[in-house]
Design an enzyme around this catalytic site. Structure first.
Site, PDB file in Angstrom:
ATOM      1  CG  ASP A  38     -30.823 -12.254  69.494  1.00  0.00           C
ATOM      2  OD1 ASP A  38     -30.836 -13.475  69.758  1.00  0.00           O
ATOM      3  OD2 ASP A  38     -30.787 -11.370  70.367  1.00  0.00           O
ATOM      4  N   GLY A  39     -32.829 -14.410  67.856  1.00  0.00           N
ATOM      5  CA  GLY A  39     -34.241 -14.796  68.009  1.00  0.00           C
ATOM      6  C   GLY A  39     -34.612 -16.144  67.418  1.00  0.00           C
ATOM      7  NE  ARG A  42     -35.581 -14.299  71.951  1.00  0.00           N
ATOM      8  CZ  ARG A  42     -35.048 -13.094  71.807  1.00  0.00           C
ATOM      9  NH1 ARG A  42     -35.760 -12.027  72.086  1.00  0.00           N
ATOM     10  NH2 ARG A  42     -33.805 -12.965  71.367  1.00  0.00           N
ATOM     11  NE  ARG A  51     -32.001 -22.599  72.297  1.00  0.00           N
ATOM     12  CZ  ARG A  51     -32.062 -21.273  72.287  1.00  0.00           C
ATOM     13  NH1 ARG A  51     -33.146 -20.671  72.719  1.00  0.00           N
ATOM     14  NH2 ARG A  51     -31.046 -20.551  71.866  1.00  0.00           N
ATOM     15  CD  GLU A  85     -18.805 -13.575  74.975  1.00  0.00           C
ATOM     16  OE1 GLU A  85     -19.276 -13.340  73.837  1.00  0.00           O
ATOM     17  OE2 GLU A  85     -17.674 -13.182  75.328  1.00  0.00           O
ATOM     18  CG  ASN A  86     -23.145 -17.799  70.942  1.00  0.00           C
ATOM     19  OD1 ASN A  86     -23.143 -17.285  69.825  1.00  0.00           O
ATOM     20  ND2 ASN A  86     -23.950 -17.358  71.904  1.00  0.00           N
ATOM     21  NE  ARG A  89     -26.538 -19.594  72.437  1.00  0.00           N
ATOM     22  CZ  ARG A  89     -27.471 -19.025  71.703  1.00  0.00           C
ATOM     23  NH1 ARG A  89     -28.188 -19.766  70.887  1.00  0.00           N
ATOM     24  NH2 ARG A  89     -27.714 -17.748  71.768  1.00  0.00           N
ATOM     25  NE  ARG A 206     -29.126  -8.224  69.678  1.00  0.00           N
ATOM     26  CZ  ARG A 206     -28.247  -8.669  70.546  1.00  0.00           C
ATOM     27  NH1 ARG A 206     -27.200  -7.952  70.854  1.00  0.00           N
ATOM     28  NH2 ARG A 206     -28.400  -9.844  71.130  1.00  0.00           N
ATOM     29  NE  ARG A 212     -28.066  -8.591  75.338  1.00  0.00           N
ATOM     30  CZ  ARG A 212     -29.310  -8.966  75.596  1.00  0.00           C
ATOM     31  NH1 ARG A 212     -30.037  -8.282  76.443  1.00  0.00           N
ATOM     32  NH2 ARG A 212     -29.839 -10.013  75.005  1.00  0.00           N
ATOM     33  CB  SER A 214     -24.063  -9.368  72.172  1.00  0.00           C
ATOM     34  OG  SER A 214     -25.372  -9.161  72.628  1.00  0.00           O
TER      35      SER A 214
HETATM   36  C1  FPP Z   1     -29.475 -16.323  67.566  1.00  0.00           C
HETATM   37  O1  FPP Z   1     -30.590 -17.018  67.967  1.00  0.00           O
HETATM   38  C2  FPP Z   1     -28.735 -16.878  66.475  1.00  0.00           C
HETATM   39  C3  FPP Z   1     -27.543 -17.528  66.599  1.00  0.00           C
HETATM   40  C4  FPP Z   1     -27.016 -18.198  67.777  1.00  0.00           C
HETATM   41  C5  FPP Z   1     -26.675 -17.543  65.447  1.00  0.00           C
HETATM   42  C6  FPP Z   1     -26.842 -18.753  64.621  1.00  0.00           C
HETATM   43  C7  FPP Z   1     -27.370 -18.343  63.319  1.00  0.00           C
HETATM   44  C8  FPP Z   1     -27.846 -19.204  62.444  1.00  0.00           C
HETATM   45  C9  FPP Z   1     -27.915 -20.658  62.690  1.00  0.00           C
HETATM   46  C10 FPP Z   1     -28.298 -18.673  61.159  1.00  0.00           C
HETATM   47  C11 FPP Z   1     -27.484 -19.263  60.078  1.00  0.00           C
HETATM   48  C12 FPP Z   1     -26.059 -18.981  60.198  1.00  0.00           C
HETATM   49  C13 FPP Z   1     -25.067 -19.620  59.515  1.00  0.00           C
HETATM   50  C14 FPP Z   1     -23.714 -19.054  59.520  1.00  0.00           C
HETATM   51  C15 FPP Z   1     -25.293 -20.853  58.766  1.00  0.00           C
HETATM   52  P1  FPP Z   1     -30.696 -17.364  69.490  1.00  0.00           P
HETATM   53  O2  FPP Z   1     -30.470 -18.841  69.636  1.00  0.00           O
HETATM   54  O3  FPP Z   1     -29.791 -16.530  70.313  1.00  0.00           O
HETATM   55  O4  FPP Z   1     -32.200 -17.000  69.764  1.00  0.00           O
HETATM   56  P2  FPP Z   1     -32.873 -16.672  71.166  1.00  0.00           P
HETATM   57  O5  FPP Z   1     -32.253 -15.388  71.660  1.00  0.00           O
HETATM   58  O6  FPP Z   1     -34.309 -16.525  70.803  1.00  0.00           O
HETATM   59  O7  FPP Z   1     -32.613 -17.828  72.078  1.00  0.00           O
END
Ligand code: FPP
Length: 261
Positions: A38-39, A42, A51, A85-86, A89, A206, A212, A214
């Site tokens: 996560d992150g 950010r 992003r 849930e992603n 986005r 995490r 969380r 999640s």
């Molecule tokens: C969270 O950051 C990360 C993800 C959504 C997962 C994606 C992970 C990668 C791209 C790393 C590489 C993975 C693979 C399988 C190639 P976020 O976008 O939720 O960060 P935020 O909470 O700061 O917005």
């Protein structure tokens, strides 16, 4: 799991202050480490970047985490890459992530071969773009004979959906007369989860400080030790990983009983 201690020492040669390989108990390395990465967003925003560049940097962190897991002698390393849930986005970000998953998998195949890593996916892959699915299948086929660490990628994964699916599979077997309802116990359900055959995580990490779950591995994390770090995923390196494992080794795991494991 077999571990090359010389390679491990080499890998951890230049220790920053405050963390040392000497504090690691090689006899008590967790069998299954799982990470909620996560992150990325950010991390990018803090640098005035898009992003998407955070996700690209996240791939480098993931490559290092896979190598670290192998060096430490972890049996199973799993990561939460994309939740059910992603999909909410922005479409552009979803497209980029799907593209990254596919290209990363192809690019990292030599690493998986070199380190004898076997791939596995957790989640409903049907909904993924065809190219991503085909590449995932290629990854599965090409690593099927590997006997080293299992690297499990949770993609389009949601724990509640996973448990509902397991219930559906059990119900179908009962309806077909293949299963007695009295035989439905914890292991019957476990065997119908995406993680069937894998040990439950010993350690869940995490990043980015969120407290969380999640919708991640709700069933499998029943007795898992949690470690949360404020470090954002792209900055998570072998030293952060080592800190987490050392912290884990300082915990007393009782599994509901009173005896120290
Ligand atoms: C969270 O950051 C990360 C993800 C959504 C997962 C994606 C992970 C990668 C791209 C790393 C590489 C993975 C693979 C399988 C190639 P976020 O976008 O939720 O960060 P935020 O909470 O700061 O917005």
């Amino acid at each position: 799991m077999r571990r090359d201690e010389e390679k491990l020492r080499e890998y951890y040669a230049e220790a920053p202050e405050g963390v040392s390989l000497l504090d690691l108990d090689l006899e008590r390395v967790p069998r299954h480490v799982s990470i909620i990465m996560d992150g990325n967003g950010r991390w990018a925003t803090a640098r005035g970047l898009d992003r998407s560049q955070g996700h690209v940097a996240g791939v480098d962190a993931l490559r290092e985490a896979v190598t670290t897991s192998v060096r430490l002698g972890v049996d199973v390393f799993s990561v939460y890459a994309f939740s059910t849930e992603n999909w909410r986005r922005p479409q552009r970000e979803v497209d980029l992530l799907m593209h990254l998953f596919a290209t990363t998998l192809v690019n990292e195949l030599p690493l998986f071969h070199q380190e004898n890593v076997r791939l596995r996916f957790l989640g409903d892959l049907e909904a993924l773009p065809e190219r991503t699915r085909l590449v995932f299948q290629r990854g599965l086929d090409e690593t099927a004979d590997h006997t080293g660490m299992v690297f499990a990628l949770a993609v389009n994964y949601g724990s509640r959906a996973e448990i509902a699916r397991a219930a559906r599979l059990l119900a179908r077997e009962v309806a077909a007369g293949e299963l007695d309802p009295g035989d439905i116990d914890e292991s019957a359900l476990s065997e119908r989860l995406y993680t069937a055959g894998l040990p439950d995580p010993d350690l869940l990490i995490r990043t980015s400080g969120e407290l969380r779950l999640s919708n991640y591995l709700l069933w499998q994390l029943a007795y898992t030790e949690f470690y949360v770090t404020d470090t954002l995923w792209p900055d998570f390196d072998r030293w952060e990983y080592l800190r987490a494992v050392i912290a884990y080794q300082g915990r007393s795991r009782r599994f509901g009983g009173v005896v120290r494991s």
